[in-house]
Write a protein that holds these residues in place. Structure first.
Motif: not given
Ligand code: PHE
Length: 412
Positions: A227, A242, A244, A247, A269, A283, A285, A323, A325-326, A357-358, A380-382
């Motif tokens: 990133w 992102h 995220s 969150q 980015r 995005q 989230e 990731f 954070f997950t 992504g999640a 979480a997902f994005g």
């Molecule tokens: N933030 C991640 C990205 O930009 C996507 C993501 C979000 C992954 C939340 C997992 C949980 O690629």
């Protein structure tokens, strides 16, 4: 011989005493007139001069004034003639304007003549004034008539040359449309709000702490390489890479309450821009935190979303991923919307499209958000709505989204 307003106008061409007794007029020699007119302030000697039968012979002064008055009257008469001739020759509104300024305007010839009124005696002034007003009225009337005739003619000419064919169909109006990303976003909002998610706003310009550290990426963490971003001149402040970090903002606002939110917005980015990468993109989230939330909940929510977004019977697959954070982390693919899984250029012949992504929220991130990870869990997902729009509408280049070319909207 001309009779006007009780005065007999005549011309004596012999510039010396007139001997024609039948004439019965008073005539003056040129020298006599010159002498007397200059003392009365009259400019120049008229070659024609006028006199009155009524004026007694010996009264030089009165006769001199009569000469002046007759001069002005003659000028007025001449002016009227000139103006009327000129008026009949004007054929356009513009020419009329010029005519008016020459004859009737404040700087025009009529005013010029009337300036000499002051030289007349008090008895003569009203008479000449009356004639002047008559001339003015005659000219103004003529002007008005001529003007409306010209206006009518001009209108007629326009009607003949510029007529509109009212039977022709009108030009179609281009109706505006929502941008494809906006449409994708609205679809996403509708699907998730129906599942009980709230839409939550979080900042586009955020701190290193929120964008990285609180998401389990301390300074120097190798995952930061995924990133790379734009930094502001204020140390520690950057354009979020992102959604995220939202969150943690949301968790800190609601902890220890259970939450279900989606966080849409722009991200940035430092990218090598190409057909599928832009340095600015959207995005959305998603985050759910509560007691007993499991990976099955994540799968259920996402498969439900995919079916609603792309149509029922969508095939989905989850691949392991990473990731910070997950944990565990996955990437979700759906079967290609364009070829139905057979393989095409859009899915690079894999039959699958990467969707998002999640993962389950990493315990340390839960803790940073204010939740006790032994009691709470979350997923979480994005996802990228631009990507989703690309896939859904079969657009081959993400750069079209931000070049403001309205033709993009005609394609969807
Ligand atoms: N933030 C991640 C990205 O930009 C996507 C993501 C979000 C992954 C939340 C997992 C949980 O690629």
């Amino acid at each position: 011989m001309l009779v006007q307003n009780g005065w007999y106008h005549g011309a004596c061409w012999q510039l010396r005493p007139c001997r024609r007794t039948s004439c019965q007029l008073f005539c003056f020699s040129k020298t006599e007139v010159q002498r007397t007119t200059s003392s009365a302030g009259v400019r120049g000697v008229p070659e024609k001069f006028f006199f009155s039968l009524a004026a007694p012979g010996g009264k030089k002064g009165i006769i001199l004034m009569n000469i002046m008055q007759q001069d002005i009257l003659q000028q007025l008469e001449q002016l009227q003639q000139d103006a009327q001739t000129a008026l009949t020759q004007t054929t356009t509104t513009e020419a009329i304007r010029e005519w008016y300024s020459e004859y009737l305007s404040r700087k025009g010839r009529l005013t010029g003549i009337l300036r000499n009124l002051g030289n007349l005696s008090a008895e003569e002034r009203p008479l000449v004034g009356k004639v002047a007003n008559e001339v003015k009225a005659v000219l103004e009337n003529a002007l008005q008539e001529h003007q409306s005739a010209i206006a009518r003619a001009e209108l007629e000419a326009i009607r003949r040359t510029e007529s509109v064919d009212i039977t022709l169909p009108g030009r179609p109006q281009n109706l505006g449309k929502l941008h494809v990303t906006t449409r994708a976003l609205r679809d996403i909002y509708a699907i998730f709000t129906a599942m009980g998610f709230q839409i939550y706003d979080s900042p586009e310009v955020d701190t290193d702490e929120y964008n990285f550290q609180l998401l389990n990426m301390p300074p120097g963490h190798p995952a930061r390489d995924m990133w790379d971003t734009f930094y502001t001149t204020t140390p520690g402040l950057l354009l979020r890479t992102h959604t995220s970090p939202g969150q943690v903002h949301a968790m800190r606002q609601y902890a220890p309450e259970p939450i279900r939110v989606i966080l849409p917005g722009k991200c940035y980015r430092y990218e090598a821009v190409d057909a599928s990468h832009e340095s600015m993109f959207y995005q959305v989230e998603g985050l759910a935190v509560g007691k007993h939330i499991t990976f099955s909940d994540l799968k259920g929510v996402l498969i439900n979303f995919a079916n609603q977004m792309y149509g029922q019977g969508r095939k989905a697959r989850f691949r392991k991923s990473y990731f910070p954070f997950t944990e565990p982390s996955v990437e979700m693919d759906i079967d290609c919307v364009l070829c139905g899984g057979k393989g095409c250029p859009v899915c690079k012949n894999t039959g699958w499209l990467e969707m998002l992504g999640a993962g389950m929220v990493q315990p340390r991130v839960l803790q940073n958000g204010g939740y006790d990870p032994t009691e709470f869990s979350g997923f979480a997902f994005g996802m990228g709505p631009d990507r989703i729009a690309l896939q859904k509408y079969g657009i081959d280049d993400i750069r079209y989204f931000f070049t403001n070319d309205a033709r993009l909207l005609e394609r969807v």
